[in-house]
Design an enzyme around this catalytic site. Sequence first.
Site, PDB file in Angstrom:
ATOM      1  NE  ARG A 162      -3.492  -2.346   2.778  1.00  0.00           N
ATOM      2  CZ  ARG A 162      -3.142  -3.486   3.361  1.00  0.00           C
ATOM      3  NH1 ARG A 162      -1.925  -3.625   3.885  1.00  0.00           N
ATOM      4  NH2 ARG A 162      -4.000  -4.500   3.446  1.00  0.00           N
ATOM      5  CE  LYS A 187      -7.653  -1.520   5.782  1.00  0.00           C
ATOM      6  NZ  LYS A 187      -8.471  -1.651   4.550  1.00  0.00           N
ATOM      7  CG  HIS A 250      -5.340   0.301  -3.765  1.00  0.00           C
ATOM      8  ND1 HIS A 250      -4.563   0.215  -2.624  1.00  0.00           N
ATOM      9  CD2 HIS A 250      -6.274  -0.671  -3.638  1.00  0.00           C
ATOM     10  CE1 HIS A 250      -5.016  -0.745  -1.840  1.00  0.00           C
ATOM     11  NE2 HIS A 250      -6.048  -1.303  -2.433  1.00  0.00           N
ATOM     12  NE  ARG A 253      -3.119  -3.961  -1.165  1.00  0.00           N
ATOM     13  CZ  ARG A 253      -2.501  -4.703  -0.250  1.00  0.00           C
ATOM     14  NH1 ARG A 253      -1.184  -4.738  -0.222  1.00  0.00           N
ATOM     15  NH2 ARG A 253      -3.186  -5.391   0.633  1.00  0.00           N
ATOM     16  CG  HIS A 276      -5.919  -9.339   1.973  1.00  0.00           C
ATOM     17  ND1 HIS A 276      -6.330  -9.679   0.698  1.00  0.00           N
ATOM     18  CD2 HIS A 276      -5.663  -8.006   1.927  1.00  0.00           C
ATOM     19  CE1 HIS A 276      -6.330  -8.610  -0.065  1.00  0.00           C
ATOM     20  NE2 HIS A 276      -5.921  -7.582   0.657  1.00  0.00           N
TER      21      HIS A 276
END
Length: 303
Positions: A162, A187, A250, A253, A276
């Site tokens: 990111r 994240k 993005h 990505r 994730h």
Amino acid sequence: MNLAFAIDLFLQHLVNEEKSDKTVKAYGMCMNHFKAWLDSSWDEISDLEDVTQTVVRDFKSYLESKVVAKTKRHLAPTTVNHYLIALRSFLLFARSKGVVFKSEPVAGIKLKVIANQNQTKWLSNEEIAKISHVIELLKYAGEKRKALYKAIFAILVNCGLRVAEVADLKVIDILLDSGLLIVRSGKGDKYRHVPLGIKTRTILQAWLNHHGGVSPYLFYSQRDPQMTTRAIQHMMGRLSKLAKVKFTVHQLRHTFAKRVANESGQIEVVATVLGHSNIQTTRRYIEPSIQEVRKVIESVEFE
């Protein structure tokens, strides 16, 4: 309860729940839009308790008929659902705080049913090649500047980071001997390793040769020891214009993730390198995109 006061409480609740700034901002926009519509359409409603199923259904009808001035199109069904989901969360929060509605409004929220189609966009090999070629031809850019562009682009498209993760990288996070890159605070504050391919290692080594050790951060600017996300986005925007390839940071990505998915055929591998937590988020990379479906349709249609 006063509606404006209730909205402020709700947004503060989201902050306390450690929701991202992006999420809080999006929910705030939805709720302020709802309040503005309510003020103009239902003058007799001043308190949250007066919001009924009829009001909620009327708001949904308004959203479905709304035309965006810029595009001259109706709101996308997914956008309508975003508003309704935000409103439902807000009303449930208000109920948890003791608000007693005269008519249960949440029951009136029915999301639009949308066919499961993958709208994720990624770049083709030809488009990536165009962007790489443009970096080589950058005008008024010395070797150091070109090395900087190459390194940032490589990390975005070959590592899938990111943009905030790229900005936070430090020199010590690049382990060329081990062929690894460390994301220390992704994240959700997750720590992860991302393998570096041989070509990417070469590109990063070239940038490190120019780095000079003037900052602990991998990427810096003339003014700041740490390059901002906005600066990185601006750099990629410049490449987009020069290469005449429309893309966002993005989408680089997404491009990386799709290539990993195609090569490995394993959704778990993609989830691991992207960081994730929910594998359902990763599923988009193993499902056909709308562009891929379009190509198939065009190949089989009759003249």
